[in-house]
Structures are given as structure tokens and as C-alpha cells.
Design a protein around this motif. Structure first.
Motif: not given
Length: 241
Positions: A3-9, A19-22, A43-53, A57-61
Motif C-alpha cells: 500500500y502506497y500513496n493511496g493505492s494498492v500495488f 488497484d487491480g489494473a496492470v 521527489v518520492e518514489y515507490l521502487v519495485v525490484l524484480d531481481g533483474i530490473s 512509481i512517482s506520486s503521480t503514478n
């Protein structure tokens, strides 16, 4: 799921959802991902690490990929943020890389420190108070920010080495100032450890230890999270068996 910045990732397979959309197809379908909050240079980000890349995700998604050629790949997805840096372990090494100060998109090839106090393989990073904790299979090392720039800002606290590690990095979970994980030592057996500051405390009962030792599949598949309910804190472990 995060959960981040009002959305569920969340991530299912190789698809990142908001929020359920790709919103993005990731670089790999293998294993869990890591979600990390990052702040730097206003700036603030949600960072997603997938093991390769790595993805931000910015505050404006807005989703952006970290494209610097020196970004560590492949990498461990359990990373850590401290003082304007994101710290990431390059997979197959004990090297802890950091981004340029307050710039998640910029990485330098020499900006790393090696966890080398024991012959151990790193499994995860986490932050505990103002320290970066490097957790291996049998040991834990602590690093602090020296303020050095450029290069790595980290130096090790040699006196804080613990002879405790993990084979289940996805069981790391934090609640307030406490860190919990399924750990193991060189003497064998699995148990649950609670780390409060520099002090590790075993909190498993005999029944829990037997259940953990009875797990027949790879413990790297085990996951855990923390939740509060009715005044109590719970550590929830999800095992394959």
C-alpha cells in the motif's frame, strides 16, 4: 502486495498492478519482488525490484525503469533505503551497491562495499534504526552512513556481528522498530528471531520450531508479514507445507 500513496500495488506473475489494473510488465516472472519507499532531491518514489530490473512509481503514478548500465543486475529484491541512498545487493556476490546520493536513476560501478566479515552468502538487506543490516545464511553485519561522497557512504560496525542468518529472506518483516524473520545458525534448526536494536531474541516456541524444521520445500518460498489487531502485534508466516 504493498500500500502506497493511496493505492494498492501488487504483482501477479510478471505483471505489476495498481488497484487491480496492470500498469507495467516486469522483466522476470521468477520469485518475489521487493517494494521500497525512496525519497531524494525533492521527489518520492515507490521502487519495485524484480531481481533483474528496477522500476520507480512517482506520486503521480508514472512508472519509469532504472536504465543506468551500472545498476546491479541480477540483484536481491530485499533492499534498503537510508539517507537518500537505495542499497541493493548484486546477486551472487556480497557487494552492497548504492545509487548516487538523492538520485535513484544514477549508479556508479565503484560505489559498493563488500560484506566480508565471514564466509557467508548475502540473502537480504534491511534497515534497522539508522543502520543497514546485511543478512547472510549464517551471519548478520551492520553498516552505518559515514557521510562520505562520492563512493559508498557505508562503513561496517565490526562489533555488532551476529552469528544468525536466514534461508528465507521473504520472511523479513518490520513493525515499528522491530525486525522479525525466520532464522538459522551454523548449529542447525530454524526459529523466529526478533531484532530490537542490536539485540536478537528468539521468540519461537517448540511447536513452531518443529513446524519450521518440518518444511520440506525450499524455505526461500516462505513469506511473512506483520499486523496489529486488538492491541496485539502478530507475525504471520506462510509456509509451503
Amino acid at each position: 502486495i504493498y500500500y502506497y500513496n493511496g493505492s494498492v500495488f501488487s504483482v501477479v506473475g510478471d505483471e505489476l498492478y495498481r488497484d487491480g489494473a496492470v500498469i507495467q510488465v516486469l522483466s522476470t516472472i521468477d520469485g518475489p519482488v521487493g517494494f521500497h519507499e525512496y525519497a531524494g532531491a525533492d521527489v518520492e518514489y515507490l521502487v519495485v525490484l524484480d531481481g533483474i530490473s528496477g522500476w520507480t512509481i512517482s506520486s503521480t503514478n508514472v512508472v519509469a525503469k532504472i536504465t543506468d548500465a551500472d545498476f546491479p543486475t541480477p540483484h536481491l529484491v530485499q533492499a534498503a533505503f537510508l539517507d537518500g541512498y537505495l542499497f541493493v545487493v548484486k546477486a551472487g556476490t556480497d557487494d552492497i551497491y548504492n545509487c548516487v546520493l538523492e538520485n535513484i536513476f544514477s549508479w556508479q560501478p565503484g560505489d559498493f562495499i563488500t560484506a566480508e566479515m565471514s564466509q557467508d552468502a548475502l540473502k537480504a538487506l534491511c534497515r534497522q534504526k539508522n543502520y543497514i543490516v546485511a543478512i547472510g545464511e549464517r551471519t548478520m553485519e551492520y553498516f552505518y552512513n559515514t557521510g562520505e561522497f562520492p563512493g559508498t557512504p557505508l562503513a561496517r560496525n565490526a562489533a555488532a556481528l551476529h552469528q544468525i542468518g536466514t534461508s528465507a529472506p521473504a520472511t523479513l518483516a518490520q513493525v515499528e522498530e522491530q525486525l522479525l524473520f525466520v532464522g538459522q545458525t551454523a548449529t542447525g534448526g530454524r526459529t523466529v528471531w526478533l531484532l530490537n536494536g542490536f539485540t536478537p531474541t528468539e521468540i519461537s516456541t517448540e511447536v513452531i520450531r518443529r513446524s519450521l524444521d518440518a518444511e520440506t520445500l525450499n524455505m526461500s518460498n516462505a513469506k511473512a508479514f506483520c499486523v496489529r489487531s486488538k492491541g496485539h502485534k502478530f507475525y504471520v508466516i506462510n509456509l509451503s507445507d
